[in-house]
Design a protein around this motif. Structure first.
Motif, PDB file in Angstrom:
ATOM      1  N   GLN A   7      39.246  36.741  43.790  1.00 27.26           N
ATOM      2  CA  GLN A   7      39.731  35.538  43.116  1.00 27.26           C
ATOM      3  C   GLN A   7      39.723  35.776  41.610  1.00 27.26           C
ATOM      4  N   THR A  12      43.795  32.007  41.138  1.00 29.17           N
ATOM      5  CA  THR A  12      44.660  32.660  42.116  1.00 29.17           C
ATOM      6  C   THR A  12      43.866  33.719  42.870  1.00 29.17           C
ATOM      7  N   GLU A  13      44.329  34.055  44.052  1.00 27.33           N
ATOM      8  CA  GLU A  13      43.612  35.003  44.898  1.00 27.33           C
ATOM      9  C   GLU A  13      44.521  36.143  45.333  1.00 27.33           C
ATOM     10  N   THR A  14      43.939  37.305  45.442  1.00 30.18           N
ATOM     11  CA  THR A  14      44.608  38.444  46.054  1.00 30.18           C
ATOM     12  C   THR A  14      43.759  38.854  47.248  1.00 30.18           C
TER      13      THR A  14
END
Ligand code: FES
Length: 107
Positions: A7, A12-14
């Motif tokens: 995060q 936003t998250e990957t």
């Protein structure tokens, strides 16, 4: 193989799948995730792979060793109770679903 969520500071998250025997740091580098610098390449010397483990984590992580503890005292972003060096977190199926939060800076 484990699913790891990185995060970013903006929320936003990957989410990526990382194979053993990589580390959480190496998983970020292999997937071009910004926010992990890892200048020393994973030898617990630079502190630029600093992450915060999600506060809700219940997955088993290795105990922090003395060298990691020392390096975490000098990271660019504030140290928190959940701070770890991602290069010292080996990937295995046991940590499938791990969430780590990236600090605002590593340098
Ligand atoms: S990569 Fe340098 S301390 Fe983790």
């Amino acid at each position: 193989m484990a699913k790891i969520t990185y995060q970013h500071p903006d929320g936003t998250e990957t989410v990526v799948e990382v194979a053993a025997p990589n580390t959480v740091m190496r998983g970020a580098k292999l997937n071009n995730i910004e926010g992990i610098v890892a200048q020393c390449g994973g030898s617990a010397q630079c502190g630029t792979c600093h992450v915060y483990i999600d506060e809700g984590n219940t997955l088993p992580l290795p105990e922090m060793h003395e060298a990691e503890d020392d390096v975490l005292c000098g990271t660019a972003a504030e140290r928190r109770p959940t701070s770890r060096l991602s290069c010292q977190l080996p990937v295995s199926e046991a940590i499938d679903g791990l969430i780590v939060h990236l600090p605002t800076t590593q340098i």
